[in-house]
Design a protein around this motif. Structure first.
Motif, PDB file in Angstrom:
ATOM      1  N   ALA A  99       0.838  -1.203   0.000  1.00 56.47           N
ATOM      2  CA  ALA A  99       0.000   0.000   0.000  1.00 56.47           C
ATOM      3  C   ALA A  99       0.875   1.256   0.000  1.00 56.47           C
ATOM      4  CB  ALA A  99      -0.936   0.000   1.201  1.00 56.47           C
ATOM      5  N   ALA A 100       1.960   1.232   0.759  1.00 53.87           N
ATOM      6  CA  ALA A 100       2.892   2.361   0.769  1.00 53.87           C
ATOM      7  C   ALA A 100       3.546   2.518  -0.595  1.00 53.87           C
ATOM      8  CB  ALA A 100       3.951   2.156   1.854  1.00 53.87           C
ATOM      9  N   PHE A 101       3.892   1.389  -1.239  1.00 53.82           N
ATOM     10  CA  PHE A 101       4.461   1.422  -2.588  1.00 53.82           C
ATOM     11  C   PHE A 101       3.504   2.122  -3.546  1.00 53.82           C
ATOM     12  CE2 PHE A 101       5.013  -0.187  -6.843  1.00 53.82           C
ATOM     13  CZ  PHE A 101       6.377  -0.312  -7.006  1.00 53.82           C
ATOM     14  N   ALA A 102       2.230   1.705  -3.530  1.00 56.96           N
ATOM     15  CA  ALA A 102       1.238   2.271  -4.442  1.00 56.96           C
ATOM     16  C   ALA A 102       1.039   3.760  -4.180  1.00 56.96           C
ATOM     17  CB  ALA A 102      -0.081   1.518  -4.298  1.00 56.96           C
ATOM     18  N   ALA A 103       0.962   4.144  -2.913  1.00 58.57           N
ATOM     19  CA  ALA A 103       0.754   5.553  -2.581  1.00 58.57           C
ATOM     20  C   ALA A 103       1.940   6.409  -3.027  1.00 58.57           C
ATOM     21  CB  ALA A 103       0.518   5.703  -1.073  1.00 58.57           C
ATOM     22  N   ALA A 104       3.149   5.935  -2.756  1.00 58.01           N
ATOM     23  CA  ALA A 104       4.343   6.690  -3.149  1.00 58.01           C
ATOM     24  C   ALA A 104       4.442   6.799  -4.673  1.00 58.01           C
ATOM     25  CB  ALA A 104       5.594   6.026  -2.581  1.00 58.01           C
ATOM     26  N   PHE A 105       4.160   5.717  -5.357  1.00 60.51           N
ATOM     27  CA  PHE A 105       4.204   5.743  -6.818  1.00 60.51           C
ATOM     28  C   PHE A 105       3.184   6.733  -7.370  1.00 60.51           C
ATOM     29  CE2 PHE A 105       3.434   4.397 -11.141  1.00 60.51           C
ATOM     30  CZ  PHE A 105       4.711   4.092 -11.596  1.00 60.51           C
ATOM     31  N   TYR A 106       1.987   6.704  -6.834  1.00 54.62           N
ATOM     32  CA  TYR A 106       0.910   7.587  -7.283  1.00 54.62           C
ATOM     33  C   TYR A 106       1.298   9.056  -7.111  1.00 54.62           C
ATOM     34  CZ  TYR A 106      -3.696   9.759  -7.546  1.00 54.62           C
ATOM     35  OH  TYR A 106      -4.755  10.558  -7.876  1.00 54.62           O
ATOM     36  N   VAL A 107       1.934   9.384  -5.998  1.00 54.58           N
ATOM     37  CA  VAL A 107       2.298  10.769  -5.711  1.00 54.58           C
ATOM     38  C   VAL A 107       3.417  11.248  -6.626  1.00 54.58           C
ATOM     39  CG1 VAL A 107       3.361  12.256  -3.943  1.00 54.58           C
ATOM     40  CG2 VAL A 107       1.500  10.718  -3.320  1.00 54.58           C
ATOM     41  N   VAL A 108       4.392  10.402  -6.937  1.00 55.71           N
ATOM     42  CA  VAL A 108       5.599  10.842  -7.643  1.00 55.71           C
ATOM     43  C   VAL A 108       5.529  10.612  -9.156  1.00 55.71           C
ATOM     44  CG1 VAL A 108       8.127  10.562  -7.723  1.00 55.71           C
ATOM     45  CG2 VAL A 108       6.939  10.417  -5.550  1.00 55.71           C
ATOM     46  N   VAL A 109       4.658   9.769  -9.652  1.00 52.09           N
ATOM     47  CA  VAL A 109       4.686   9.376 -11.060  1.00 52.09           C
ATOM     48  C   VAL A 109       4.497  10.543 -12.027  1.00 52.09           C
ATOM     49  CG1 VAL A 109       2.237   8.764 -11.345  1.00 52.09           C
ATOM     50  CG2 VAL A 109       3.985   7.567 -12.677  1.00 52.09           C
ATOM     51  N   VAL A 114      10.711   6.871 -13.439  1.00 56.46           N
ATOM     52  CA  VAL A 114      11.857   6.225 -12.792  1.00 56.46           C
ATOM     53  C   VAL A 114      11.935   6.651 -11.328  1.00 56.46           C
ATOM     54  CG1 VAL A 114      14.380   6.018 -12.798  1.00 56.46           C
ATOM     55  CG2 VAL A 114      13.132   5.992 -14.954  1.00 56.46           C
ATOM     56  N   GLY A 115      11.760   7.936 -11.076  1.00 60.30           N
ATOM     57  CA  GLY A 115      11.764   8.430  -9.704  1.00 60.30           C
ATOM     58  C   GLY A 115      10.626   7.834  -8.881  1.00 60.30           C
ATOM     59  N   ALA A 116       9.483   7.629  -9.530  1.00 57.55           N
ATOM     60  CA  ALA A 116       8.343   7.039  -8.835  1.00 57.55           C
ATOM     61  C   ALA A 116       8.656   5.610  -8.407  1.00 57.55           C
ATOM     62  CB  ALA A 116       7.106   7.067  -9.733  1.00 57.55           C
ATOM     63  N   PHE A 117       9.278   4.836  -9.307  1.00 55.27           N
ATOM     64  CA  PHE A 117       9.646   3.464  -8.941  1.00 55.27           C
ATOM     65  C   PHE A 117      10.664   3.450  -7.809  1.00 55.27           C
ATOM     66  CE2 PHE A 117       7.941   1.862 -13.056  1.00 55.27           C
ATOM     67  CZ  PHE A 117       7.173   0.840 -12.531  1.00 55.27           C
ATOM     68  N   ALA A 118      11.667   4.301  -7.908  1.00 57.77           N
ATOM     69  CA  ALA A 118      12.700   4.349  -6.859  1.00 57.77           C
ATOM     70  C   ALA A 118      12.088   4.748  -5.515  1.00 57.77           C
ATOM     71  CB  ALA A 118      13.802   5.326  -7.253  1.00 57.77           C
ATOM     72  N   THR A 119      11.268   5.775  -5.521  1.00 55.23           N
ATOM     73  CA  THR A 119      10.626   6.231  -4.287  1.00 55.23           C
ATOM     74  C   THR A 119       9.703   5.156  -3.724  1.00 55.23           C
ATOM     75  OG1 THR A 119      10.718   8.505  -5.094  1.00 55.23           O
ATOM     76  CG2 THR A 119       9.186   8.049  -3.283  1.00 55.23           C
TER      77      THR A 119
END
Length: 160
Positions: A99-109, A114-119
């Motif tokens: 869930a944290a992965f999905a939220a972080a990806f959603y915010v940064v994408v 690439v930054g979204a995946f890393a974050t």
């Protein structure tokens, strides 16, 4: 419980058990793709979170533990159930990280894929490890509290 890598587990796993895992995982992925094509990517993404691999893994873990105990001359039923339950608990903690992965990806994408995946990967690791650590600390604290209650009840009755 310490996290450790055990290559010997690979030798105990039978070839068809890997087949079951790959087949179920592949079917779940195809199903998610069909649902995404039919109802949109948001719905398809929900179906990608299906715990199909967990079901296959839990049954395989249970059978491995049961067989190991039975070879030693014991009933392995309870031990197999406990091992599968522990695996499911770990999967639950991992899903918090997902869930944290999905939220972080959603915010940064929107800024960078690439930054979204890393974050998102960093968020997943931090949240999953923190959840595991917190669960471990809470269990240790609960055990100590329970031992303290038992000791007080024994001493309170005047027993040595």
């Amino acid at each position: 419980m310490l996290i450790k890598l055990s290559p010997s587990a690979l030798k105990r796993t039978r070839w068809y058990e890997y087949g079951v895992r790959f087949l179920l995982g592949g079917l779940a992925t195809v199903f998610a793709g069909v649902m995404g094509a039919r109802f949109g990517v948001s719905v398809g993404g929900l179906f990608l979170a299906l715990p199909v691999i967990l079901c296959a893994s839990a049954t395989l873990i249970e059978s491995h533990e049961r067989r190991t105990r039975e070879k030693a001359g014991f009933s392995g039923r309870r031990r197999g159930q406990q091992a599968a339950a522990l695996d499911a608990a770990g999967a639950g903690l991992g899903s918090i990280g997902l869930a944290a992965f999905a939220a972080a990806f959603y915010v940064v994408v929107s800024a960078s894929v690439v930054g979204a995946f890393a974050t998102a990967i960093v968020a997943w690791v931090l949240v999953s490890v923190s959840a595991w650590w917190l669960r471990r600390k809470l269990r240790v604290t609960a055990r100590r509290r329970e031992r303290g209650r038992e000791a007080r009840s024994v001493w309170g009755r005047g027993l040595p």
